[in-house]
Design an enzyme around this catalytic site. Structure first.
Site, mmCIF file in Angstrom:
data_model
loop_
_atom_site.group_PDB
_atom_site.id
_atom_site.type_symbol
_atom_site.label_atom_id
_atom_site.label_comp_id
_atom_site.label_asym_id
_atom_site.label_seq_id
_atom_site.Cartn_x
_atom_site.Cartn_y
_atom_site.Cartn_z
ATOM 1 N N ALA A 1 0.821 -1.214 0.000
ATOM 2 C CA ALA A 1 0.000 0.000 0.000
ATOM 3 C C ALA A 1 0.858 1.268 0.000
ATOM 4 O O ALA A 1 1.968 1.288 0.517
ATOM 5 C CB ALA A 1 -0.920 0.009 1.218
ATOM 6 N N GLU B 1 -4.818 12.819 0.330
ATOM 7 C CA GLU B 1 -5.011 14.122 -0.312
ATOM 8 C C GLU B 1 -5.187 14.024 -1.816
ATOM 9 O O GLU B 1 -5.422 15.036 -2.475
ATOM 10 C CB GLU B 1 -3.775 15.006 -0.036
ATOM 11 C CG GLU B 1 -3.585 15.328 1.409
ATOM 12 C CD GLU B 1 -2.139 15.688 1.697
ATOM 13 O OE1 GLU B 1 -1.877 16.852 2.016
ATOM 14 O OE2 GLU B 1 -1.266 14.805 1.590
#
Lengths: 329, 156
Positions: A284, A289
């Site tokens: 991962a 954002e």
């Protein structure tokens, strides 16, 4: 009259800054009932970080996510964290949590190995058990091993670890270097209707394709991208903090600092691109954002496609667009 | 000067000493420990402080507590079990941080009382006074439709 346009924007975003120390630490304790406790300094604000961290620890230990009790953001008990910032938690704090779980697991393997008559390296965690690789019927319940570790071997299964993406100073002369540990990529496409008389822009649809490494929790990834898109639409079209000449904010309220409501949300399609980053926990990276940035250039390009006007300053307000359109006529 | 008011709060009759300037959301929080209605913008523009007074949604941050004399006030805390709307919000994952959710739940109940089977446009317009900065709007839309279905199914 309304004119339709489409625009596209591609982007990358950095994950795990390396220009300064950027550590997270974690403690994982495996309990005698087969559950685990994770201590982390990071803060949950609705993005789902604690769920992700619990999933990472659960995956490492072969238990259920619900079996991982997360204690967070309390410096009486948890390590200090660099912060729930910079889209770093899954990557940096997640790596720390996985490493801490691995250390606690190694203790269980050492304890279980002689009982099961194998070497620790031949063991794995799965389905609440410590089992022999290739011979899952030879197993012990993880809680029994934890109990034995404490009560017989005198070595409670507790692991602590930290993760700091290797700090690399930038070249003082050139400013060049390797400022981040890894990067994520995305492409976003906007479809808009522009009223060529008033300059009003309506965003009809955003299609967003995102790479975040392994999506540990796809529902949370989609939520983060959708939230980012909504903020991106507001940023593109209407959100602007206005100041007077003394630096006082002129619009410190929601009457004239306008943000998107249910009426302004375009139709959103989120596509998660399959990828794997070998330096991240279970592959991962991050997504916090990244939903926001592609939206405004994609909308600016869509406006250009619709009416041939290029705006280069946000927000892309109806007033600015109307002025340019009037100039064209 | 404080004044005693009596009203029904989530079905129970209660009383409180309130100052003339105190808002409903302040009294709910400070006198009754009910924190589901949250003051966010303090100007009646975000919907986070939504509560029902005599069945009508009001902004608890603008509504003076003293006006509640004799009224029926309902907050998201009413009832022990989750209702169809709350269940639907959970099933559709219609929130991230949850700060705005009590307001959305109460507004959705009022919407479904007025329109049992709302269209997408009905929902988007009705809930446009409730802001969700996490922008769970697509999931909220799905949750409202699911709640409508659940309500219909539970009706005899």
């Amino acid at each position: 009259m309304k004119r339709r346009g489409r625009g596209i924007a591609c982007m990358w975003y950095p994950i795990g800054f390396t220009v300064a120390a950027n550590p997270s630490a974690a403690v994982v304790k495996i309990n005698e009932d087969g559950t685990a406790t994770l201590l982390t300094g990071t803060v949950e604000t609705g993005q789902g970080s604690l769920t992700i961290l619990a999933q990472i620890v659960a995956q490492e230990l072969g238990v259920a996510t619900d079996d991982v009790h997360v204690v967070s953001a309390d410096t009486d008990t948890t390590p200090m964290d660099t912060g729930a910032i910079a889209s770093r938690t899954t990557y940096v704090t997640g790596n720390a949590a996985r490493l801490a779980a691995e250390k606690a697991k190694d203790i269980l393997f050492e304890v279980a190995a002689p009982v099961l008559g194998v070497k620790p390296s031949q063991l794995e965690c799965a389905d609440h058990k410590i089992q022999v690789v290739g011979f899952p019927q030879r197993n012990m319940h993880i809680g029994d091993v934890a109990d034995r570790a404490r009560g017989v071997n005198g070595q409670p299964p507790i692991g602590s670890a930290s993760y700091n993406p290797a700090t690399v100073a930038l070249d003082a002369e050139t400013g060049q270097g390797k400022p981040f540990a890894t990067y994520v990529y995305a492409t976003q496409i906007a479809e808009v209707d522009v009223d060529d008389e008033t300059g009003e822009v309506e965003v009809l649809r955003i299609v967003a394709s995102h790479d975040c490494g392994t999506p540990i929790n796809p529902m949370l990834v989609e939520g983060q991208v959708e939230g980012g898109i909504s903020m991106g639409v507001g940023f593109a079209l209407e959100e602007e903090i206005l100041f007077d000449k003394f630096g006082r904010q002129l619009n410190p309220n929601l009457t004239n600092y306008i943000m998107p409501t249910s009426l302004d949300m375009p139709k959103i399609e989120v596509d998660i691109v399959d990828s794997y980053d070998p330096t991240g926990p279970f592959g991962a990276k991050g997504v916090g954002e990244t939903g926001t940035f592609g939206v405004s250039p994609a909308i600016a390009n869509a406006i250009h496609d619709a009416v041939g006007v290029r705006l280069t300053e946000l927000p892309l307000s109806a007033e600015k667009l109307w002025e340019k359109l009037s100039g064209k006529r | 000067v404080r004044k005693e008011i009596r009203f029904a709060l989530n079905g129970e009759s209660v009383e409180a000493q309130v100052a003339p300037h105190e808002t409903l959301v302040e009294v709910l929080r400070e006198s009754f420990g009910l924190c589901g209605a949250r003051e966010s913008c303090g100007q009646g523009l975000c919907g986070c402080c939504t509560v029902l007074v005599n069945g009508t949604a009001v902004s608890g941050c603008l509504y003076l507590a003293s006006l509640c004399e004799g009224a029926e006030v309902q907050t998201v805390e009413q009832g022990g079990e989750l209702d169809a709307v709350q269940q639907a919000f959970i099933e559709r994952g219609a929130f991230q941080c949850g700060f705005c959710t009590p307001g959305f739940v109460l507004m959705t109940r009022q919407l479904l009382d007025e329109i049992a089977d709302p269209t997408d446009d009905d929902i988007r317009h009705y809930l446009s006074g409730n802001l969700c900065r996490c922008a769970a709007y697509p999931e909220i839309l799905e949750a409202v439709k699911l709640a409508a279905k659940k309500r219909k199914a539970s009706r005899p």
